[in-house]
Design a protein around this motif. Sequence first.
Motif: not given
Length: 251
Positions: A140-148, A181-187, A210-214, A247-249
């Motif tokens: 998800a940290a790619s062209s989809l979202r900028g992450i610090d 495949v573009c995951p948000s943070p994975v445990a 942010e992941n609290k959405r799910i 999960g809504g990230f």
Amino acid sequence: TGRLSGKHCLVTAAAQGVMLVAGIGRATVEAFLREGAVLVVAVDINAQKLNELTSDRVVRRVLDVRDGEGIKALARDHPDIDVLFNCAGIVHQRPLLETTDQEWNNSFDVNVKSMFLFCREFLPKMISRGGGSIINMSSAASSLRGIDRRCVYGATKAAVIGLTKGLAMEHVRDGIRCNVVCPSPVASPSFGSRSTDPEDSDLEHISFMENKRIGRLAKPEEVANLCLYLASDESSYHTGNVFVIDGGFTL
Ligand code: NAD
């Protein structure tokens, strides 16, 4: 029998697992085996962890995904791969102003060039066999979202999306499907070690706010299930497609 019966698969970054927590690659190896893959070639740089994969349907290969000659030899040894999952990637987590040339180059070598090398070596045989499925790991940290602190990482993962779409276009009439495949943070174990980095104070914010959405991080098995779908013939109409699992990230 199973969703992958008859298929020969290859997974990079296949080894990581700590106690009951697998990395995404290892969780995917296990999912592929569960669904009846004939063989899974498990590639990782970590020989010790790789030895924990004990199924007689697993071929373990200690290999650095930056090693072009090693990849060539692997493709010669396994000319029958139907499913190639390019999972290996490293997370460079520093601001651009603190990033060296070497760190930039290494991030692109591990995260992007490795996929170019694997695809170049494995595609010809896939084409001559009449098809195959390639799954590339982005984020998800790619062209989809900028992450610090993830601008270099994000640049590599955006490149993976471009590579995948272009490759899908070039080989769509060869029966090759190529998806990303573009995951948000994975445990995963590596995420666990990153989140204890004291400099990375934003990570807590990313993962828990942010992941609290799910309400929680993604589980490696959830990403593995998506890869299983993309590996199987169930996903026969998908190519060049970007699969966000977050999960809504990115909402
Ligand atoms: P992980 O915990 O499974 O560990 C990565 C594995 O890659 C380790 O076994 C390591 O030995 C192997 N590896 C590292 N460098 C290698 C190299 N040069 N050659 C061969 N093997 C090498 O990692 P993970 O968190 O499951 O991440 C896997 C992939 O998923 C990466 O591409 C990562 O960028 C991506 N991803 C992870 C997350 C996350 O939050 N964990 C989110 C989005 C995307």
